[in-house]
Design a protein around this motif. Structure first.
Motif, PDB file in Angstrom:
ATOM      1  N   ALA A  75       0.362  -0.961   0.014  1.00 28.12           N
ATOM      2  CA  ALA A  75      -0.220   0.224  -0.358  1.00 28.12           C
ATOM      3  C   ALA A  75       0.774   0.444   0.063  1.00 28.12           C
ATOM      4  N   VAL A  76       1.374   1.159   0.951  1.00 32.35           N
ATOM      5  CA  VAL A  76       3.018   2.556   0.910  1.00 32.35           C
ATOM      6  C   VAL A  76       4.062   1.969  -0.113  1.00 32.35           C
ATOM      7  N   THR A  77       4.861   1.180  -0.656  1.00 32.57           N
ATOM      8  CA  THR A  77       5.522   1.440  -1.776  1.00 32.57           C
ATOM      9  C   THR A  77       4.936   1.558  -3.023  1.00 32.57           C
ATOM     10  N   LYS A  78       5.790   2.436  -3.313  1.00 29.57           N
ATOM     11  CA  LYS A  78       5.862   3.076  -4.708  1.00 29.57           C
ATOM     12  C   LYS A  78       6.960   2.531  -5.502  1.00 29.57           C
ATOM     13  N   ASP A 137      -0.242  10.266   0.410  1.00 30.08           N
ATOM     14  CA  ASP A 137      -1.103   8.602  -0.320  1.00 30.08           C
ATOM     15  C   ASP A 137      -1.043   8.634   1.518  1.00 30.08           C
ATOM     16  N   MET A 138       0.327   8.152   2.170  1.00 29.98           N
ATOM     17  CA  MET A 138       0.979   7.780   3.373  1.00 29.98           C
ATOM     18  C   MET A 138      -0.382   8.505   4.892  1.00 29.98           C
ATOM     19  N   MET A 139      -1.154   9.145   4.676  1.00 30.73           N
ATOM     20  CA  MET A 139      -1.855   9.644   5.275  1.00 30.73           C
ATOM     21  C   MET A 139      -3.174   8.563   5.557  1.00 30.73           C
ATOM     22  N   ARG A 144      -5.463   1.916   7.872  1.00 32.47           N
ATOM     23  CA  ARG A 144      -4.801   0.738   9.304  1.00 32.47           C
ATOM     24  C   ARG A 144      -5.366   1.159  10.240  1.00 32.47           C
ATOM     25  N   SER A 145      -5.688   2.716  11.096  1.00 29.28           N
ATOM     26  CA  SER A 145      -5.258   2.547  12.113  1.00 29.28           C
ATOM     27  C   SER A 145      -7.302   2.311  12.724  1.00 29.28           C
ATOM     28  N   LEU A 146      -8.314   2.298  11.592  1.00 24.26           N
ATOM     29  CA  LEU A 146      -9.719   2.297  11.418  1.00 24.26           C
ATOM     30  C   LEU A 146     -10.360   0.452  11.420  1.00 24.26           C
ATOM     31  N   ARG A 147      -8.551  -0.011  10.261  1.00 25.18           N
ATOM     32  CA  ARG A 147      -9.319  -1.782  10.394  1.00 25.18           C
ATOM     33  C   ARG A 147      -8.652  -2.403  11.926  1.00 25.18           C
TER      34      ARG A 147
END
Length: 181
Positions: free
Chosen positions: A76-79, A168-170, A176-179
């Motif tokens: 999710a955070v890797t580009k 994107d990171m935010m 993730r915090s919701l999950r």
């Protein structure tokens, strides 16, 4: 912490804390912390199994659901890098702004300046800040020694992904915090 970060913190010359970069001094084991790790319960984010923190590392190594959970976050955070590596600024070695010495790592530059230039009042550009995306290569610090002591007690590399898109990171952190609830 990952192995390269820990190795950087545990340099033989001067081991430092992985979070605040304060010098570590030899001492006894933190038995109170060990007891807390042995008695604090947590839940695996992959399979939702409950266990003590002391067992989590070995569980995570064998839990395929946890490993999938981690890989989702990494993807999710890797580009893909968009730039040629030659265009990246050097954020690992720095010249002394007072004298001609070069190739200091951040800790080395701080020690060098404290040892040899602590009484020098000349206003200089901080080479560490100037190498950052938000740095101004023309800004001269009024008190460079105080600046070094306040701003460079830790390495930005520990906390900053220079290539990640902040929005994107935010969004990923919020999702993730919701999950995780």
């Amino acid at each position: 912490f990952c192995t390269p970060c820990l190795q950087e913190c545990l340099k033989p010359k001067k081991p430092v804390c992985g979070v605040c970069r304060s010098t570590l001094s030899p001492g006894s084991r933190a038995l109170d912390l060990e007891k807390q790790i042995e008695t604090t319960e947590t839940t695996c984010n992959g399979c939702n199994k409950k266990m003590y923190l002391s067992k989590m590392r070995s569980h995570a190594a064998s839990c395929s659901k946890y490993q999938n959970y981690i890989m989702e976050g990494v993807k999710a955070v890797t580009k893909e890098p968009l730039h040629n590596t030659r265009n990246f600024p050097n954020r690992f070695t720095f010249p002394c702004p007072y004298c001609s010495e070069k190739n200091f790592d951040q800790e080395g530059l701080v020690e060098h300046c404290k040892t040899l230039h602590s009484m020098d009042a000349k206003q200089v550009v901080c080479p560490i800040c100037a190498s950052m995306p938000w740095g101004d290569p023309n800004y001269r610090s009024a008190n460079f020694m105080e600046h070094l002591q306040r701003r460079h007690r830790f390495s930005y590399d520990t906390f900053v992904d220079y290539d990640a898109d902040e929005d994107d990171m935010m969004a990923q952190v919020l999702m993730r915090s919701l999950r995780d609830k």
